[in-house]
Structure formats: C-alpha cells, structure tokens
Scaffold this motif. Structure first.
Motif, PDB file in Angstrom:
ATOM      1  N   ILE A  34       0.865  -1.176   0.000  1.00 26.36           N
ATOM      2  CA  ILE A  34       0.000   0.000   0.000  1.00 26.36           C
ATOM      3  C   ILE A  34       0.904   1.229   0.000  1.00 26.36           C
ATOM      4  CG2 ILE A  34      -1.832   1.232   1.198  1.00 26.36           C
ATOM      5  CD1 ILE A  34      -2.597  -1.427   2.505  1.00 26.36           C
ATOM      6  N   VAL A  35       0.713   2.103  -0.951  1.00 30.52           N
ATOM      7  CA  VAL A  35       1.567   3.275  -1.120  1.00 30.52           C
ATOM      8  C   VAL A  35       0.814   4.504  -0.640  1.00 30.52           C
ATOM      9  CG1 VAL A  35       3.006   4.601  -2.704  1.00 30.52           C
ATOM     10  CG2 VAL A  35       2.621   2.159  -3.117  1.00 30.52           C
ATOM     11  N   LEU A  36       1.430   5.239   0.281  1.00 26.87           N
ATOM     12  CA  LEU A  36       0.844   6.461   0.836  1.00 26.87           C
ATOM     13  C   LEU A  36       1.684   7.667   0.443  1.00 26.87           C
ATOM     14  CD1 LEU A  36       0.103   5.131   4.449  1.00 26.87           C
ATOM     15  CD2 LEU A  36      -1.435   5.116   2.472  1.00 26.87           C
ATOM     16  N   SER A  37       1.056   8.817   0.478  1.00 28.43           N
ATOM     17  CA  SER A  37       1.740  10.080   0.185  1.00 28.43           C
ATOM     18  C   SER A  37       1.603  11.017   1.382  1.00 28.43           C
ATOM     19  CB  SER A  37       1.143  10.718  -1.070  1.00 28.43           C
ATOM     20  OG  SER A  37       1.728  11.986  -1.313  1.00 28.43           O
ATOM     21  N   LEU A  38       2.735  11.543   1.848  1.00 34.14           N
ATOM     22  CA  LEU A  38       2.756  12.464   2.986  1.00 34.14           C
ATOM     23  C   LEU A  38       3.259  13.822   2.522  1.00 34.14           C
ATOM     24  CD1 LEU A  38       4.039  11.802   6.576  1.00 34.14           C
ATOM     25  CD2 LEU A  38       4.925  13.750   5.312  1.00 34.14           C
ATOM     26  N   LYS A  39       2.564  14.871   2.929  1.00 32.43           N
ATOM     27  CA  LYS A  39       3.000  16.231   2.631  1.00 32.43           C
ATOM     28  C   LYS A  39       2.542  17.161   3.749  1.00 32.43           C
ATOM     29  CE  LYS A  39      -1.039  17.659  -0.065  1.00 32.43           C
ATOM     30  NZ  LYS A  39      -1.509  18.266  -1.331  1.00 32.43           N
ATOM     31  N   ALA A  40       3.096  18.356   3.806  1.00 36.49           N
ATOM     32  CA  ALA A  40       2.696  19.342   4.821  1.00 36.49           C
ATOM     33  C   ALA A  40       1.291  19.839   4.519  1.00 36.49           C
ATOM     34  CB  ALA A  40       3.690  20.490   4.853  1.00 36.49           C
ATOM     35  N   ALA A  41       0.474  19.976   5.563  1.00 38.39           N
ATOM     36  CA  ALA A  41      -0.917  20.405   5.387  1.00 38.39           C
ATOM     37  C   ALA A  41      -0.994  21.895   5.103  1.00 38.39           C
ATOM     38  CB  ALA A  41      -1.730  20.053   6.636  1.00 38.39           C
ATOM     39  N   ASP A  43      -0.674  23.626   2.431  1.00 36.58           N
ATOM     40  CA  ASP A  43       0.392  24.149   1.563  1.00 36.58           C
ATOM     41  C   ASP A  43       1.589  24.660   2.365  1.00 36.58           C
ATOM     42  OD1 ASP A  43      -1.156  23.593  -0.675  1.00 36.58           O
ATOM     43  OD2 ASP A  43      -2.119  25.572  -0.641  1.00 36.58           O
ATOM     44  N   GLY A  44       1.798  24.055   3.515  1.00 40.57           N
ATOM     45  CA  GLY A  44       2.948  24.437   4.324  1.00 40.57           C
ATOM     46  C   GLY A  44       4.210  23.715   3.878  1.00 40.57           C
ATOM     47  N   VAL A  45       5.263  23.829   4.674  1.00 39.53           N
ATOM     48  CA  VAL A  45       6.549  23.199   4.372  1.00 39.53           C
ATOM     49  C   VAL A  45       6.936  22.320   5.552  1.00 39.53           C
ATOM     50  CG1 VAL A  45       7.332  25.030   2.845  1.00 39.53           C
ATOM     51  CG2 VAL A  45       7.802  25.178   5.294  1.00 39.53           C
ATOM     52  N   PRO A  47       9.602  20.665   8.249  1.00 37.71           N
ATOM     53  CA  PRO A  47      10.740  21.240   8.984  1.00 37.71           C
ATOM     54  C   PRO A  47      12.053  20.885   8.303  1.00 37.71           C
ATOM     55  CG  PRO A  47       9.829  19.382  10.165  1.00 37.71           C
ATOM     56  CD  PRO A  47       8.871  19.673   9.054  1.00 37.71           C
ATOM     57  N   LYS A  48      13.089  21.656   8.599  1.00 39.53           N
ATOM     58  CA  LYS A  48      14.374  21.448   7.930  1.00 39.53           C
ATOM     59  C   LYS A  48      15.011  20.102   8.276  1.00 39.53           C
ATOM     60  CE  LYS A  48      17.017  23.926  11.497  1.00 39.53           C
ATOM     61  NZ  LYS A  48      17.965  25.037  11.741  1.00 39.53           N
ATOM     62  N   ASN A  49      14.645  19.575   9.452  1.00 42.29           N
ATOM     63  CA  ASN A  49      15.157  18.256   9.826  1.00 42.29           C
ATOM     64  C   ASN A  49      14.094  17.196   9.597  1.00 42.29           C
ATOM     65  OD1 ASN A  49      13.447  19.150  11.803  1.00 42.29           O
ATOM     66  ND2 ASN A  49      14.579  18.221  13.498  1.00 42.29           N
ATOM     67  N   HIS A  50      13.335  17.344   8.493  1.00 45.58           N
ATOM     68  CA  HIS A  50      12.186  16.474   8.263  1.00 45.58           C
ATOM     69  C   HIS A  50      12.547  14.995   8.118  1.00 45.58           C
ATOM     70  CE1 HIS A  50      13.039  16.279   3.910  1.00 45.58           C
ATOM     71  NE2 HIS A  50      13.325  17.572   3.994  1.00 45.58           N
ATOM     72  N   PRO A  51      13.748  14.592   7.604  1.00 42.22           N
ATOM     73  CA  PRO A  51      14.013  13.146   7.564  1.00 42.22           C
ATOM     74  C   PRO A  51      13.950  12.500   8.942  1.00 42.22           C
ATOM     75  CG  PRO A  51      15.555  14.315   6.166  1.00 42.22           C
ATOM     76  CD  PRO A  51      14.821  15.350   6.941  1.00 42.22           C
ATOM     77  N   PHE A  52      14.481  13.175   9.954  1.00 44.44           N
ATOM     78  CA  PHE A  52      14.467  12.619  11.307  1.00 44.44           C
ATOM     79  C   PHE A  52      13.093  12.780  11.953  1.00 44.44           C
ATOM     80  CE2 PHE A  52      18.726  14.173  10.343  1.00 44.44           C
ATOM     81  CZ  PHE A  52      19.465  13.015  10.512  1.00 44.44           C
ATOM     82  N   THR A  53      12.448  13.905  11.731  1.00 46.60           N
ATOM     83  CA  THR A  53      11.124  14.136  12.323  1.00 46.60           C
ATOM     84  C   THR A  53      10.096  13.166  11.775  1.00 46.60           C
ATOM     85  OG1 THR A  53      11.674  16.489  12.523  1.00 46.60           O
ATOM     86  CG2 THR A  53       9.369  15.878  12.763  1.00 46.60           C
ATOM     87  N   ALA A  72       8.968  15.182  -5.522  1.00 52.00           N
ATOM     88  CA  ALA A  72       8.711  16.628  -5.646  1.00 52.00           C
ATOM     89  C   ALA A  72       9.797  17.436  -4.934  1.00 52.00           C
ATOM     90  CB  ALA A  72       7.326  16.981  -5.102  1.00 52.00           C
ATOM     91  N   LYS A  73      11.064  17.054  -5.219  1.00 57.61           N
ATOM     92  CA  LYS A  73      12.227  17.759  -4.670  1.00 57.61           C
ATOM     93  C   LYS A  73      12.248  17.787  -3.134  1.00 57.61           C
ATOM     94  CE  LYS A  73      12.717  20.755  -8.695  1.00 57.61           C
ATOM     95  NZ  LYS A  73      12.818  22.148  -9.188  1.00 57.61           N
ATOM     96  N   GLY A  74      11.793  16.687  -2.518  1.00 55.55           N
ATOM     97  CA  GLY A  74      11.851  16.561  -1.075  1.00 55.55           C
ATOM     98  C   GLY A  74      10.686  17.151  -0.330  1.00 55.55           C
ATOM     99  N   SER A  75       9.695  17.694  -1.042  1.00 55.96           N
ATOM    100  CA  SER A  75       8.544  18.297  -0.351  1.00 55.96           C
ATOM    101  C   SER A  75       7.478  17.275   0.004  1.00 55.96           C
ATOM    102  CB  SER A  75       7.933  19.400  -1.205  1.00 55.96           C
ATOM    103  OG  SER A  75       7.432  18.857  -2.424  1.00 55.96           O
ATOM    104  N   LYS A  76       7.566  16.049  -0.571  1.00 59.05           N
ATOM    105  CA  LYS A  76       6.593  14.991  -0.282  1.00 59.05           C
ATOM    106  C   LYS A  76       7.336  13.692   0.019  1.00 59.05           C
ATOM    107  CE  LYS A  76       2.929  16.814  -3.293  1.00 59.05           C
ATOM    108  NZ  LYS A  76       2.013  16.499  -4.429  1.00 59.05           N
ATOM    109  N   TYR A  77       6.648  12.807   0.728  1.00 61.52           N
ATOM    110  CA  TYR A  77       7.183  11.485   1.050  1.00 61.52           C
ATOM    111  C   TYR A  77       6.290  10.412   0.459  1.00 61.52           C
ATOM    112  CZ  TYR A  77      10.934  12.740   4.276  1.00 61.52           C
ATOM    113  OH  TYR A  77      12.108  13.213   4.820  1.00 61.52           O
ATOM    114  N   ILE A  78       6.918   9.356  -0.066  1.00 60.77           N
ATOM    115  CA  ILE A  78       6.218   8.153  -0.507  1.00 60.77           C
ATOM    116  C   ILE A  78       6.483   7.082   0.537  1.00 60.77           C
ATOM    117  CG2 ILE A  78       6.021   6.384  -2.283  1.00 60.77           C
ATOM    118  CD1 ILE A  78       6.959   8.439  -4.311  1.00 60.77           C
TER     119      ILE A  78
END
Length: 433
Positions: A34-41, A43-45, A47-53, A72-78
C-alpha cells in the motif's frame, strides 16, 4: 503464486500484490503493498530536519515495517507498507511529533497497475459493460485498443485494464474464460505542442514547435527545412522513436512499471545504472585497446629481434672483410719493406764488405760487348742475383762506385753511384770494357 482463484473459487482483490496467499500470512506481514503520500498540510513546508522528524513520527506508530522515499524535490514522502492496519494508522496521523501539521493519503498513481489482456469473445461488448463484470476482481478501468482500417476505427481483442494494487494478477477471469495478462508499458509522455517530455499538449503552457525542424516560427505543415531533433540535435524529427532521448525515456518508463517506482525514482535509478554502464563500457573499450596495443608491441619486438640479428650478421661480415683487408695491407707493406731492405742491402753504401756470390759472366767475343743484347741480359741477371754472388767486392773510399770481380778474376762488374753498370774483362794483364 497459488491462491484461491486458481482452485476454481473467486479471487479476492485483497490477494493482488501479496507476497504470499492470505491463508499463509494471517497477520498480513507479506500482504500487498500500500503506497501512501505524505505532505505538509495547508500548503505548508516540512521542517528542515524532516528526515528525522518524519522517521521518528512513523516509527512511534507502526515501528520499522515501512519504506520511504521523497518526491517533488523533497517536499513529499512516498511511504510503503504491507498491512492495512498500518496504512489506516498513518492516514489518521495529522501532525508530526514536533507539531508540524501533515496530510497522509493514498498515493494517487502508485496504488494502481495496468496490464493487457486479449479476449476476442467480448469484442461486441462496450467498455462499461466489461468494467461492470470485472469490478469484483479489482479492475477499476477498461480501455479498448483500437486501430484504423480504411479510415474507420475498429476495436481489437486487446484491452488495457487498470487494477487496484501495485501488481496485477497473473490471470483475469472473463466469466468462464481464464485470460492471461501481460505487462502494459505506456509510451513516454511527450507533448506534441512544445515537444518536451513530462506533460501532454492539454497542459502545455509553452509556444508550439514545428514537428519537423523544432522551430517556433512556423507550423509543421508549412515547414520546408531539414529535419532537426530538439533533444539530441540530430537529423531526424523530434517525435522519431529511434531518437536516443526517446529510447532513454522509454527505458525509464519500463523501469518504473517493472519495479513500481515513481518516475523520479526510476530516473535516478536509470542514471546510476547508466553511469555504471558508461564506466563499464569505457573499461571494456580500454581493455580491448590495451590488448591490441600489447599484440602490436609483441609484433614490433619480433621485428626488432629480426633486425638485430640481421645487423649482427652484417657487422660480423664487415669485421671479416676489414680483417682480410688489413691482412692484405700488412702483407703488402711487409713485401714493400722487404724490397726496400733488399735495395738498401745492394746499394753502394751497404754493399761494401758484403759477401756476394755471382756466377761467372759469360765471355762475349767480337763487337762491342757492352752494347749487345746478350750483355744487357747478363747485366740484368747480375743485378737480380747480386745478393747470391760470391766474388770479390771492391769500392772506393767515397763510395762513388762498386766493383765485383768473379772468382776466376777474368771479369769485373762495376756499378756506379748513379746506377750505371759496366763489365771489365781481364786478358793477359789487360783490361777491356
């Protein structure tokens, strides 16, 4: 892999994409992806340490049973999981542990796969009718493949099925018929307006280009220029499927389909493999060149050895000839020295006191004996054999002349310093010349 559908029972859509049948995996650890998509709600961004967060937030909910990549250049996660319960928990998560608001939904593209089936028995049915019959097997869309015959578009037995899940089943059941499936590879997305890859003409915001020479100044049907590709700059049309850029895009699409990746992931993977292939090709080409150079060097070494042998033979022959010439020259010099030595020995300066042996001269009577040919021959014989003469040798104190008298004292040979010779004969106390 075996499932309930292969034993005559209807196949559940939940089996699609599973690593093993559901009865062998009751906990769903090896279920369908199952593939999910995560992004900031809002239209936000992130955090700069988002890989760890993001990692700590997901791990606090479902543990380590997931994989994640960015798009999307690091703005979204699969995010990929195999349990439905894990997907439900993540969809319900509204913020990260640091308070950043996020939105997690099913991925709009990667949760579906497409395959091709061929069933001529349903040619008379419409796409909507076929979809209604196949919906229970996870089919969400049906698209006929058509072709033009005498300017009329007709249906073919082939169809493209869109199936829910990251993989497609091995077979699709058209009622009583079991039809095998095969992978569907879409063509690269090429805009027929600006001729760029990545979007269609309906969403293009650039100026249109000529499909023959790639220029923007005229339309395709007005072009009189030679063909020129916008992408590779070679002499063919930009929509030519033999273009190396088109083939590259086609390979990325195939990689994306086979491995269930996003286009960005497939592109990165292709670039990494292409770099490895380039290095491998360069290494192989260098090895081939080195082998050819080694063979060429070996041949040159053989030729050099042959030339050295020939040079050695020539040098030896020159040495032999030089040695023979030196021996001949030394022999000639020795002979010349002997002749000079003998000439000195018979000269008036050195002949005084020497012991010569000369046979008696033949007595000649009548006429002028000093002018006859016979006397000349006798003088020559006397000169050449003077070293062997055993007569008496006299000379004056000034060495102006030399006289040789035979043993019988009847004849005397007189040789002056100037080389003049004369014979004196002694008869009854008188001397005649």
């Amino acid at each position: 892999m075996a499932s309930s559908a292969e034993y005559g029972q209807p196949r559940s859509p939940d089996d699609y994409g599973a690593g093993c049948p559901r009865w062998m995996d009751p906990e769903g650890k090896h279920g369908k992806v199952i593939v999910l998509s995560l992004k900031a709600a809002n239209d936000g961004v992130l955090p700069k340490n988002h890989p760890f967060t993001v990692g700590k937030s997901i791990q606090s909910l479902i543990g380590d049973c997931y994989t994640a990549t960015t798009e999307a250049k690091g703005s979204k996660y699969i995010i990929k999981v195999r349990k439905q319960i894990h997907a439900t928990k993540l969809i319900e998560m509204k913020k990260l542990f640091d308070g950043t608001l996020v939105e997690i939904v099913l991925h709009p593209n990667l949760n579906y796969s497409r395959c091709i089936v061929n069933c001529p028995e349903v040619n008379e049915m419409s796409q909507e009718e076929i979809l209604a019959e196949l919906a229970s097997q996870g089919v969400t869309a049906v698209r006929r493949i058509t072709k033009m015959v005498d300017k009329v578009r007709i249906n073919t037995p082939s169809m493209v099925l869109t199936i829910q899940g990251t993989t497609w089943p091995q077979y699709i059941y058209f009622g009583a018929l079991r039809v095998a499936t095969r992978c569907y590879y879409p063509t690269p997305m090429l805009c027929f307006g600006c001729l760029e890859y990545g979007h269609t003409k309906a969403r293009c915001q650039s100026l249109p280009r000529c499909q023959n020479c790639s220029a923007q100044e005229h339309k395709s049907d007005e072009c009189k220029e030679t063909s020129n590709c916008l992408h590779c700059k070679q002499g063919h049309k930009p929509i030519d499927r033999n273009c190396p850029i088109y083939q590259r895009e086609n390979e990325i699409v195939r990689m994306k389909t086979d491995q269930g990746l996003s286009f960005a992931e497939a592109k990165k993977l292709y670039d990494s493999r292409d770099s490895a292939k380039s290095y491998s090709n360069v290494s192989k080409r260098l090895n081939v060149q080195l082998d050819s150079k080694d063979k060429e060097i070996a041949g040159l070494k053989v030729e050099l050895a042959a030339l050295q042998n020939q040079l050695t033979a020539v040098l030896n022959e020159l040495k032999k000839r030089t040695y023979c010439q030196c021996q001949t020259k030394e022999g000639s010099q020795d002979k010349k020295k002997d002749r000079n030595k003998r000439a000195k020995e018979v000269s008036p300066e050195t002949i005084n006191g020497s012991d010569f042996r000369q046979p008696p001269l033949k007595k000649v009577t009548g006429g002028d004996s000093g002018n006859t040919e016979e006397n000349k021959n006798q003088l020559t014989a006397a000169q050449t054999t003077i070293m062997e003469t055993s007569g008496t040798i006299n000379s004056d104190t000034n060495n102006d002349y030399m006289s040789i008298t035979d043993e019988s004292e009847t004849e005397t040979l007189v040789i002056t310093k100037k080389g003049k010779k004369k014979i004196q004969r002694h008869t009854n106390g008188h001397t005649n010349q």
